[in-house]
Design an enzyme around this catalytic site. Structure first.
Site, mmCIF file in Angstrom:
data_model
loop_
_atom_site.group_PDB
_atom_site.id
_atom_site.type_symbol
_atom_site.label_atom_id
_atom_site.label_comp_id
_atom_site.label_asym_id
_atom_site.label_seq_id
_atom_site.Cartn_x
_atom_site.Cartn_y
_atom_site.Cartn_z
ATOM 1 N N GLY A 81 -69.093 -27.401 11.965
ATOM 2 C CA GLY A 81 -67.687 -27.804 11.970
ATOM 3 C C GLY A 81 -66.848 -26.921 11.058
ATOM 4 O O GLY A 81 -67.244 -26.631 9.929
ATOM 5 N N HIS A 118 -68.449 -35.313 14.291
ATOM 6 C CA HIS A 118 -69.810 -35.000 14.738
ATOM 7 C C HIS A 118 -69.897 -35.060 16.268
ATOM 8 O O HIS A 118 -70.563 -34.228 16.892
ATOM 9 C CB HIS A 118 -70.811 -35.998 14.144
ATOM 10 C CG HIS A 118 -70.834 -36.038 12.645
ATOM 11 N ND1 HIS A 118 -70.445 -37.138 11.928
ATOM 12 C CD2 HIS A 118 -71.194 -35.098 11.724
ATOM 13 C CE1 HIS A 118 -70.578 -36.897 10.631
ATOM 14 N NE2 HIS A 118 -71.026 -35.664 10.476
ATOM 15 N N ASP A 166 -65.976 -27.600 7.205
ATOM 16 C CA ASP A 166 -66.763 -27.072 6.095
ATOM 17 C C ASP A 166 -66.811 -25.545 6.206
ATOM 18 O O ASP A 166 -67.851 -24.960 6.512
ATOM 19 C CB ASP A 166 -68.154 -27.693 6.117
ATOM 20 C CG ASP A 166 -68.084 -29.204 5.941
ATOM 21 O OD1 ASP A 166 -68.084 -29.669 4.801
ATOM 22 O OD2 ASP A 166 -67.983 -29.921 6.961
ATOM 23 N N GLN A 212 -78.801 -30.791 -1.782
ATOM 24 C CA GLN A 212 -77.431 -30.280 -1.823
ATOM 25 C C GLN A 212 -76.479 -31.138 -2.637
ATOM 26 O O GLN A 212 -75.285 -30.878 -2.682
ATOM 27 C CB GLN A 212 -76.905 -30.050 -0.406
ATOM 28 C CG GLN A 212 -76.623 -31.312 0.398
ATOM 29 C CD GLN A 212 -76.333 -30.973 1.841
ATOM 30 O OE1 GLN A 212 -77.191 -30.516 2.585
ATOM 31 N NE2 GLN A 212 -75.089 -31.200 2.265
HETATM 32 P P1 AMP Z 1 -72.033 -33.684 7.584
HETATM 33 O O1 AMP Z 1 -72.794 -34.771 8.245
HETATM 34 O O2 AMP Z 1 -70.790 -34.149 6.921
HETATM 35 O O3 AMP Z 1 -72.890 -32.794 6.749
HETATM 36 O O4 AMP Z 1 -71.501 -32.752 8.769
HETATM 37 C C1 AMP Z 1 -72.333 -32.297 9.795
HETATM 38 C C2 AMP Z 1 -71.560 -31.308 10.631
HETATM 39 O O5 AMP Z 1 -70.406 -31.922 11.173
HETATM 40 C C3 AMP Z 1 -71.056 -30.094 9.806
HETATM 41 O O6 AMP Z 1 -71.191 -28.917 10.584
HETATM 42 C C4 AMP Z 1 -69.616 -30.446 9.575
HETATM 43 O O7 AMP Z 1 -68.791 -29.322 9.386
HETATM 44 C C5 AMP Z 1 -69.261 -31.158 10.873
HETATM 45 N N1 AMP Z 1 -68.078 -32.005 10.682
HETATM 46 C C6 AMP Z 1 -67.895 -32.947 9.714
HETATM 47 N N2 AMP Z 1 -66.656 -33.472 9.823
HETATM 48 C C7 AMP Z 1 -66.042 -32.845 10.856
HETATM 49 C C8 AMP Z 1 -64.741 -32.936 11.463
HETATM 50 N N3 AMP Z 1 -63.811 -33.785 11.001
HETATM 51 N N4 AMP Z 1 -64.476 -32.125 12.504
HETATM 52 C C9 AMP Z 1 -65.403 -31.257 12.968
HETATM 53 N N5 AMP Z 1 -66.638 -31.122 12.447
HETATM 54 C C10 AMP Z 1 -66.951 -31.904 11.408
#
Ligand code: AMP
Length: 282
Positions: free
Chosen positions: A147, A37, A150, A61
């Protein structure tokens, strides 16, 4: 840094900023923030005058048997990380605010939501598209940061933004990994010591696939087979899918060519982890 949980106060601040000619970048998350993040926030900070971070564990979701209740929540930690990354605004709405009683409107992106993760998690991308669509309406950012980890989420939201004529640009940030290659994820916290050790196989499988392609392998089923074998022969994990698909449409391909997404989803115990790489084949 401001922490805001009402839509009208967020809109007011953003309207003032925009009237002063400021650009707004937006990073949507479910909190439990980590270095992945942080990479999105850093890029957003660099490219915009104002950085808005949303923290919202979106009930829509999660499937009925998924981990909504036990999904890690740690606002104190998230606020510290956000401060360190110079976030201007944290938007932290309640579920009641975003989905009041008699909520009836959903965003349904078709086809690309039905493949890969969509097969195991029906309704998941409908929940993602709906919440991100709502957040884009509320914030109206110049740029949205997502990110690469995903990959299907990126493809779905990119499609939604084009189909619904949102004025927001999308920027995809490379996956941030642990030193053994495991992609950072809030769900890694669920893994026990053995599962955590085994989980590094995911990136090894992706690298193995890449090296087979580099050595001339072009048959998707052969690339998928070497990945499956590596995972099955070295761990107790259960494979959900291993797939080589067109990186834009997510359509399966028999012979690898062009921009190809190699993606996988694997269960370590009850924890389902995903990872992917994109390769370009001439
Ligand atoms: P989440 O909180 O897991 O829903 O992720 C929020 C954002 O952070 C999404 O756009 C994810 O793709 C991105 N993200 C999560 N993990 C990673 C990572 N290891 N590297 C880069 N982006 C990430």
């Amino acid at each position: 840094m401001k922490i805001i949980n009402q839509i009208f106060s967020l809109r007011k601040i953003l309207n003032i900023a925009r009237a002063r000619g400021k650009t707004v970048g937006f990073v949507p998350t479910m909190g439990a923030l980590h270095r992945g993040h942080a990479a999105l926030l850093r890029r957003c900070r660099r490219e915009n005058d104002l950085t808005v971070l949303s923290i919202f564990v979106n009930p829509l979701q999660f499937g009925p048997h998924e981990d909504f209740r036990r999904y890690p929540r740690d606002l104190k930690h998230d606020v510290l990380l956000a401060k360190k990354e110079n976030v201007d605004i944290i938007f932290h709405p309640s579920a009641e605010l975003l989905y009041p009683k008699r909520y009836l409107t959903y965003i349904d992106v078709r086809e690309i939501t039905e493949r890969l993760c969509g097969k195991t998690r029906p309704g998941h991308f409908r929940g993602v598209a709906t919440v991100v669509g709502k957040l884009l309406h509320i914030i109206n950012p110049d740029v949205l940061y997502l990110g690469q980890k995903d990959a299907q989420q990126c493809a779905v939201l990119d499609q939604m933004i084009r189909d619904l004529n949102f004025a927001t640009k999308v920027r995809i940030v490379p996956t941030v990994r642990e030193s053994d290659g495991l992609a950072l994820s809030s769900r890694n916290a669920y893994l026990n010591a053995q599962e955590r050790q085994e989980a590094s196989i995911l990136y090894q499988a992706l690298k193995l696939a890449k090296s087979h392609v580099a050595h001339g392998q072009r048959q998707a089923k052969n690339v998928e087979a070497v990945m499956r074998d590596l995972i099955q022969n070295n761990t107790r994990a259960k494979i959900d899918y291993v797939a080589c698909v067109n990186a834009d449409t997510l359509q399966p391909i028999a012979t690898l060519k062009g921009r190809t997404l190699i993606a996988l989803a694997v269960f370590f115990g009850k924890t389902r982890l995903i990872d992917n790489i994109i390769i370009r084949i001439n």
